[in-house]
Design an enzyme around this catalytic site. Structure first.
Site, PDB file in Angstrom:
ATOM      1  N   HIS A  78       6.180   8.255  -4.937  1.00 43.93           N
ATOM      2  CA  HIS A  78       5.843   8.406  -3.517  1.00 43.93           C
ATOM      3  C   HIS A  78       5.587   9.873  -3.160  1.00 43.93           C
ATOM      4  CE1 HIS A  78       8.265   4.451  -2.777  1.00 43.93           C
ATOM      5  NE2 HIS A  78       7.150   4.258  -3.449  1.00 43.93           N
ATOM      6  N   HIS A 235       0.711  -0.439  -0.264  1.00 46.79           N
ATOM      7  CA  HIS A 235       1.741   0.293  -1.003  1.00 46.79           C
ATOM      8  C   HIS A 235       1.349   0.430  -2.477  1.00 46.79           C
ATOM      9  CE1 HIS A 235       5.604   2.107  -1.710  1.00 46.79           C
ATOM     10  NE2 HIS A 235       5.667   1.394  -2.839  1.00 46.79           N
ATOM     11  N   ASP A 239       1.195   3.878  -4.733  1.00 50.54           N
ATOM     12  CA  ASP A 239       1.729   4.060  -6.083  1.00 50.54           C
ATOM     13  C   ASP A 239       0.676   4.542  -7.071  1.00 50.54           C
ATOM     14  OD1 ASP A 239       4.278   3.337  -5.322  1.00 50.54           O
ATOM     15  OD2 ASP A 239       4.175   1.311  -6.144  1.00 50.54           O
ATOM     16  N   HIS A 261       3.137   0.427 -12.396  1.00 44.55           N
ATOM     17  CA  HIS A 261       3.391   1.762 -12.940  1.00 44.55           C
ATOM     18  C   HIS A 261       3.032   1.881 -14.422  1.00 44.55           C
ATOM     19  CE1 HIS A 261       5.184   2.922  -9.206  1.00 44.55           C
ATOM     20  NE2 HIS A 261       6.161   2.045  -9.311  1.00 44.55           N
TER      21      HIS A 261
END
Length: 276
Positions: A78, A235, A239, A261
């Site tokens: 973030h 969101h 990321d 991720h």
């Protein structure tokens, strides 16, 4: 010629870590040219520095972790996202724990801290990564992928796929500017399925999560109010912007389908390796 940029002054923030649940004091500070984004563990002897680079990624379990010389910090995506959107080349991030504060569960707090600190242009050319070919990472088993292609600017197109009927397929496409990022992307918080929360906590994760910083859903609906109807995909864009900053400041068009991720940081490693 674009010059490197750092913060004009130091700014601080105190909160709890999303996964650790521990109180942590964060300080974002100016840094010299060619420093990059460097995380300083002020709680450890010698104040070791961990450089937020793709080559230092060691884990992507529910967050992005970087490690250097045996010292690590996790859930950096973030703050890295806010750095990328603000086009900050050099910054020291001082932490007295192994995880930055979760803050609002998104990146808006960090983006606004950077705005408060101000930008200082430095006397050296920026090493912007201009994408001149296709870079792509696929998960062949699931069909998920993330890629970046040439584009004059910075743009993200993301499709998220969630089997829950409440969420389903969401898509957003943004040309990333500071204004668009602050209004349309940065307020989007991380997400959790209510039935998974206890399992996560048994794993030692999500201990700092609450309805103040996480949007939670169950089989009936959303437990807390949303900032956007499609907050999940926004969101995901937070990321991917943060994870790709591990390669550097990028000029290109990011296209992703349900990436997380692991895929994001694999793409960052691929891009970074091509710059050597």
């Amino acid at each position: 010629m674009q010059h490197q940029v750092t913060l004009a002054q130091a700014v601080s923030y105190t909160g709890v870590g999303l996964h650790s649940g521990l109180e942590v004091h964060a300080r974002l500070c100016p840094a010299p040219v060619d420093t990059g984004i460097a995380i300083v563990r002020t709680d450890l002897p010698g104040r070791p520095v961990i450089h937020a680079r793709a080559e230092n990624v060691t884990s992507t379990l529910r967050a992005t972790t970087v490690e250097e010389a045996g010292n690590k910090v996790f859930t950096i995506e973030h703050v890295m996202s806010a750095m990328h959107a603000s086009r900050i080349d050099n910054c020291y991030i001082e932490l007295d724990a192994e995880e930055p504060p979760v803050a609002d569960g998104a990146s808006l707090t960090y983006f606004q801290l950077i705005q408060k600190a101000g930008r200082k242009e430095q006397d050296k050319e920026r090493h912007e990564i201009v994408i001149d070919r296709v870079y792509r990472i696929d998960d062949e088993e699931t069909g998920r992928f993330v890629m970046v292609v040439p584009y004059d600017g910075f743009r993200v197109s993301f499709t998220s796929v969630n089997p829950h009927k409440l969420i389903g397929i969401q898509y957003e496409d943004f040309r990333i500017t500071p204004e668009t990022y602050e209004q349309e992307i940065a307020p989007a918080r991380t997400i959790a399925y209510e039935k998974e929360i206890e399992q996560l906590r048994q794993m030692g994760l999500g201990l700092g999560g609450s309805i103040e910083n996480v949007i939670v859903y169950n089989d009936e609906g959303w437990i807390n109010p949303l900032h956007f109807e499609d907050e999940l995909v926004r969101h995901k864009i937070v990321d991917v912007i943060g994870d790709l900053r591990l390669a550097g400041i990028i000029r290109g068009h990011v296209i992703a389908a349900a990436s997380g991720h692991a895929l994001n940081t694999a793409l960052a490693k691929q891009i970074a390796a091509a710059q050597l």
